[in-house]
Design a protein around this motif. Sequence first.
Motif, short mmCIF file in Angstrom:
data_model
loop_
_atom_site.label_atom_id
_atom_site.label_comp_id
_atom_site.label_asym_id
_atom_site.label_seq_id
_atom_site.Cartn_x
_atom_site.Cartn_y
_atom_site.Cartn_z
N PRO A 12 0.84 -1.04 -0.08
CA PRO A 12 -0.12 0.10 -0.08
C PRO A 12 0.57 1.44 -0.04
N ASP A 13 2.07 1.33 0.56
CA ASP A 13 2.87 2.46 0.82
C ASP A 13 1.94 3.71 1.13
N GLY A 14 1.23 3.32 2.10
CA GLY A 14 0.33 4.54 2.95
C GLY A 14 -0.93 3.74 3.26
N GLY A 15 -1.90 4.42 3.30
CA GLY A 15 -3.06 3.93 3.70
C GLY A 15 -2.95 3.33 5.31
N TRP A 16 -3.28 1.94 5.52
CA TRP A 16 -3.19 1.39 6.86
C TRP A 16 -1.45 1.50 7.42
N GLY A 17 -0.61 1.46 6.33
CA GLY A 17 0.71 1.81 6.66
C GLY A 17 0.93 2.73 7.58
N ILE A 18 0.09 3.79 7.42
CA ILE A 18 0.17 5.07 8.48
C ILE A 18 0.08 4.65 9.92
N LEU A 19 -0.94 3.91 10.07
CA LEU A 19 -1.33 3.37 11.47
C LEU A 19 -0.21 2.44 11.95
N VAL A 20 0.39 1.83 10.85
CA VAL A 20 1.57 0.81 11.38
C VAL A 20 2.74 1.77 11.87
N CYS A 21 2.89 2.82 11.21
CA CYS A 21 3.91 3.85 11.80
C CYS A 21 3.64 4.51 13.33
N ILE A 22 2.28 4.54 13.28
CA ILE A 22 1.97 5.20 14.58
C ILE A 22 1.98 4.01 15.92
N GLY A 23 1.33 2.89 15.34
CA GLY A 23 1.61 1.54 16.18
C GLY A 23 3.05 1.40 16.77
N MET A 24 3.91 1.56 15.76
CA MET A 24 5.48 1.21 16.14
C MET A 24 5.94 2.39 16.94
N ALA A 25 5.33 3.65 16.85
CA ALA A 25 5.97 4.62 17.73
C ALA A 25 5.51 4.24 19.08
N LEU A 26 4.37 3.85 19.34
CA LEU A 26 3.81 3.84 20.69
C LEU A 26 4.72 3.21 21.83
N PRO A 27 5.16 1.96 21.72
CA PRO A 27 5.93 1.18 22.17
C PRO A 27 7.62 1.89 22.37
N PHE A 28 7.85 2.08 21.15
CA PHE A 28 9.34 2.66 20.87
C PHE A 28 9.63 3.63 21.51
N ALA A 29 8.70 4.86 21.46
CA ALA A 29 8.78 6.04 22.30
C ALA A 29 9.32 5.72 23.60
N SER A 30 8.53 4.76 24.41
CA SER A 30 8.85 4.67 25.82
C SER A 30 9.83 3.74 25.85
N ALA A 31 10.24 2.87 25.41
CA ALA A 31 11.24 1.91 25.43
C ALA A 31 12.71 2.68 25.12
#
Length: 531
Positions: A12-31
């Motif tokens: 998709p190069d976008g679309g749901w992939g944007i939520l994937v980026c946000i989902g990756m940021a949630l635990p990474f920002a804390s860890a």
Amino acid sequence: MKKSKSYKLEAPDGGWGILVCIGMALPFASALAALPSFGLVFGDFLKSIGAETSAMAIITSAFFSAMSFAGLFSGSLFQRFGMRAVGVTGGILYFLGTGMQLFATTTMHLMLAFSLVQGLAFGLMVPTCYTTFNHYFVKNRVMWMSFAQTLIGLGSMLYPIVMQKLMQWYGFRGCLLILTGLNAHAVLGMLVMHPVEWHMRRVPLSEEELQLQETAKGVVVVRIQPETPLKATEEEPKFLRRLSHAEEQHMLKVISSRASSITSLGNWSGPVVVSDASPQMLHSLQASRRPSMTNNTAPDLPKKGCIRSVVDFLDLTLLKKPIYVNIVLGITFALYSDITFFTMQPVYLFELGYSKPDTATIIAIGAAADLASRIFLAITAVCIQVPSRYIYLAGAVLTVFARFFFNGITEFVGMACITGVIGFLRTWLHVPLPLVFADYLPKERFATGYGLFMFTQGNAMFLIGPIVGIIRDKTRDYLLVFNILNGFMILCAVPWVIEVLIVKFRRRNKIARNNVDHEDVPDAGRTTIVH
């Protein structure tokens, strides 16, 4: 052409992939922010139980060791349970590990909760995030990774300030209780890691790809005579034509890119006749036919031995590739140097007499510069395409010089400025990291290749970390430790520069030899049949 075959599926190069980026940021920002702020949150607690700097180094090193073992087996776990299930398990463990820290009263309790449980959890989440990202984004990977890392950088910038305020308002245990609630978002981040097959885009096939699928059903005849103009004869089929040298190269690219689609049709049983084809063209056609031959006529293989099974299970054959080994060792040394530097910096600032608010401000300035660098990298990636490994190499080289200036600064303004510079360069070590492996490894080997790197990196940190901590406790000299860490950064930069020079030299010699061989080849026409 059937309607069902008139399109192809693309990432998709976008679309749901944007939520994937946000989902990756949630635990990474804390860890990722927890490690530089570890001394800020747990410093007083460790002092109250009589722990020294070496205890902090052992705890953080054990975190990476546990992470490495989880990463090593992540590829096999993906195949058995699926990426999303493994990621959600990691998110739950990460949340539980933070809650367990509420009841810590000794160093061993902290090692169990922070190092073992959270380390294993993060080790499951990292390959899940990066592998899912690698599936969702093929074009402009640097731009989208920079977007995800910008979100991570924003969280990292706010983290030390928030932790300092929470410690001030609610104390050590109250701060950890609120942090437990924040880390529960790791589960949500892993839930959005949908399989890419759920969100693939349908893209209409081009005329060339349609023609290639048509010709794949029978005998393909290609006549290549660079000096002859494009013209079909009456004896030839309608798709038979003579190609110029430029058209040959173009068709070579099309065949290479669509080989998997052709062989997957299952009804391509005719031979391929190539007349006067170049060696490159013949090699491409032979390679495109090889998988179907293997599937149809492969004999029964003998059972694998125990050692061979382990090698295949962990994909240890990657260690035979010198470039892969150089990438793994370089990033391992650079990451250890970077993470340990930012973990020790708050303690060093306390030794210089900085207050907690000033220390938190300096850490936040470094995180803000990190965030600005991520935004800068995302914008420049749209206009300028630079290989991810060159970005990483530039970050390592410039960080070495910045660290030398850091050692001679003690006043607040100078410390804030140099921390900002190092924080800006830190992005160049973290944003392109997974992309370096994604560019080098094929997609099907990314999870195992990255897991093998995590295993190497985590255990290297576990072995080296305590040694550096003991040196610090024995000498009480932070500048000596920072110089040692800078030496590890040099161990990344120098071998990579040497490799770049060797590869370019060999490529130049190979091109020169190919040009000489091309001049010596006679213009004799010949017909080759590839079965």
